[in-house]
Design a protein around this motif. Structure first.
Motif: not given
Length: 662
Positions: A158-168, A192-196, A480-488, A575-578
């Motif tokens: 839960l909420h690892s999109y904002r705080h990934p420390a536990h997943e790591q 990003t969010f939306r857990e399912y 060549r392309r990379r997308d990085v996205q995060r829910s803010v 969400t911001i996607r770059v």
């Protein structure tokens, strides 16, 4: 020399751009190991070009390994680690029905069975940790997972999109207990969010990555033995990434094959002077459709493949099971149906003479005279009309139809399925298809283009010279392309220029590092909604937009989409996607091949149930060639049917543009 190779259901296509010309080749696909067909196509292209492998500067590849595995519901033995109490999140989903009026329709089963789902003793909130697992708890969790002997592990907290420390931390513990297992972390795969949706995407990534890694490692070895560079891999978003990155995140490549075709279609559409086009790629197994506006393929921030959500940026490609190898059959109600089951590459349609006995769309086209058994298909496949007739006669007897009527019915049913697909991406999204040209490609697409255009009210058809290998051409020219996205999740006083710009700049730096290019071009998309709404609208802007400008753009789009806007309602940035990209090569499509020869002839065919004579042009028509009505143009990798009231001309790139007489 630039090389692109695309794997299809029936053929594997190669395009080699060298010395200002395009060299094409095809080889039968090898479903048991796609790398064999890939290297056969590479060797064929090099032989036709008369150039050594060492001169290939770049090799781009689109494949269906991840796609096929997902469609078939197979993958590596995968474990799922979720926050305590949330291990069944993928099984529960959104608790809505797959189809509103079919009470018995079910969604695909989760890729991770219940016995391989584990709960982590942790809890994260949007503001930080509520419960942090101890080292002993992490060790015990890792030991339990290791005892289940998974090949891959998906970690979704839960909420690892904002705080990934536990997943790591869990990933580190799993690495100690299972050093050979693949690990997919949801904050790295999705972010990003939306857990399912995040959990389902990470589960797909974990289940498919070991399979894809095995295939890509073998392909890399074969490429090195041949002397060509290690291939870059096409993603679902229409951009290329390094082989190692693709092997680590299979979910990014689920639409790898269709994305190459969409990229090639957009490139050719612009070159042909038709930047607004509806594109349909009809191959041997399926038909992929998409919309190109102002030379750009429409994109989605998320999608669904085989009933499984993928919360990742992808080109807006819609696929139906209507290809040249789609099998015609009688349903229990006595109706004629076509697809989605396909004869594929092995054994292929009955007319291939490789053991297939069931009638397909290709067999129907051959029986009606649109294809000729006197000219082999690309890849050296010889056609046998007697076998096609025998297969269709057997189905006609089941249906109580005349064999010719049965063949005509097969074509019309397949066309109806493709028209329906094109309406999904146009009419159902508020787009008038009559404003667009129809760009037909794939080995079978140009044969069906005129009938589909007439059904949709389209008056212009574009058929590229390399229509049968356009996906491979798309691979050659893709960036060549990379997308990085995060829910803010910013709202109210949080929506300041400094806060938005700071988050976007951080994501931009991450995207450039991931791409390995400090000078890559950066673009950003901001997903906004009114507070209280469930879904967002994407607004494209720079890395340091003003909140007022974002609001103005959002309200304009909201007005267009929903018919109203509310200047008093609070706005929320979700969400911001770059996106970081490096420009793809510019390939000259102008035809300069002095070997172009057009052989003219005539043959009989059935149009609208009536036998007519068709003018046959065999080869690549040189620029300036006029294409009359009632013609068949047998291009090197595909066949174009030009019925009554249609005529056209070949432009400098070899593209044939047809127009319908009013």
């Amino acid at each position: 020399m630039l090389l692109g190779v695309d794997v299809g259901g029936t053929f594997t296509d190669a395009v080699l751009a060298c010395d200002g010309r395009i060299v094409t080749a095809k080889a039968p696909s090898t479903p048991h190991d796609q790398s064999e067909g890939v290297m056969a196509a590479v060797q064929a292209a090099l032989a036709r070009a008369g150039r050594p492998a060492r001169e290939v500067r770049a090799f781009s590849h689109g494949m269906t390994v991840a796609t096929n595995a997902l469609l078939e519901g197979r993958g590596a033995r995968t474990a799922l680690i979720a926050t305590e109490g949330f291990a069944d999140i993928v099984a529960l989903g959104r608790q809505n029905r797959a189809q509103l009026y079919r009470l018995c329709a079910t969604r695909p089963a989760p890729l991770v069975p219940p016995e391989l789902r584990f709960e982590a003793p942790e809890r994260m909130t949007p503001d930080g940790p509520l419960r942090t697992p101890t080292a002993a708890e992490l060790g015990d969790l890792a030991a339990r997972v290791a005892a289940a002997e998974p090949e891959s592990v998906a970690v979704v907290l839960l909420h690892s999109y904002r705080h990934p420390a536990h997943e790591q931390a869990i990933a580190d513990a799993i690495a100690d207990a299972l050093p050979d297992a693949h690990v997919s972390l949801s904050h790295q795969v999705v972010g990003t969010f939306r857990e399912y949706e995040r959990a389902a995407t990470t589960e797909v990534d974990a289940a498919l990555s070991p399979l894809l890694a095995h295939y890509l490692q073998r392909l890399s070895r074969l490429a090195a033995e041949t002397g060509v560079p290690e291939p870059a891999i096409m993603q679902s978003n229409g951009g290329l990434i390094d082989l190692a990155q693709a092997a680590g995140h299979a979910a990014w490549t689920v639409l790898s094959g269709p994305a190459g075709g969409a990229a090639g279609a957009a490139y050719v559409a612009v070159a042909a002077g038709a930047p607004d086009a509806l594109c349909f790629d009809m191959g041997g197994t399926s038909c992929d459709v998409c919309v190109v506006d102002a030379g750009q393929v429409q994109e989605h921030s998320a999608g669904e493949v085989a009933g499984r959500p993928l919360a990742l940026p992808m080109l807006a490609v819609h696929t139906v099971g209507a290809g040249g190898g789609s099998i015609a059959w009688r349903d229990p109600g006595g109706a004629l149906r076509v697809g989605p089951r396909s004869a594929g590459a092995d054994p292929g349609p009955a007319c291939y003479g490789r053991g297939g006995t069931e009638p397909t769309v290709t067999d129907a086209n051959l029986m009606l005279g649109y294809l000729s058994d006197e000219a082999p298909l690309a890849g050296g496949v010889a056609l046998h009309r007697t076998r096609a007739v025998a297969a269709i006669e057997a189905l006609a007897a089941e249906l109580g139809l005349d064999p010719l009527a049965c063949a005509d019915g097969i074509i019309r049913v397949a066309n109806a399925e493709m028209v329906r697909a094109l309406r999904v991406v146009t009419v159902q999204r508020g787009i008038d298809p009559r404003r667009y040209a129809l760009l037909a490609f794939g080995g079978a697409g140009p044969l069906h283009a005129a009938a589909i255009a007439e059904e949709l009210g389209i008056e212009t058809i574009v058929c590229p010279r390399a229509s049968g290998v356009l996906a491979a051409l798309g691979l050659v020219i893709s960036p060549r392309r990379r997308d990085v996205q995060r829910s803010v999740l910013m709202t109210g006083s949080e929506l300041t220029a400094a806060a938005i710009g700071g988050a976007a700049a951080e994501l931009g730096a991450r995207a450039r590092r991931a791409l390995g290019d400090a000078d890559a071009t950066i673009s950003a998309t901001y997903e906004l909604r009114y507070r209280g709404q469930a879904f967002e609208l994407p607004i494209t802007a720079g890395l340091d937009p003003e909140p007022a400008d974002l609001r103005a753009a959002f309200e304009t789009m909201h007005e267009d989409r929903y018919g109203y806007s509310d200047a008093e309602q609070s706005l929320e940035l979700v969400t911001i996607r770059v996106t970081a990209t490096t420009a793809g090569p510019d390939v000259d499509l102008v035809q300069r091949d002095a070997q172009q020869i057009v052989q003219r002839g005539a043959r009989r065919a059935i149009l609208g149930g009536v036998g007519v004579g068709l003018t046959t042009l065999r080869g690549a028509p040189p620029p300036g060639t006029e294409i009359p009505p009632r013609s068949v143009v047998e291009l090197p990798e595909s066949t174009l049917l030009v019925p009554d009231r249609w005529s056209g001309r070949v432009d400098a790139t070899g593209t044939i543009t047809l127009r319908r007489a009013r």
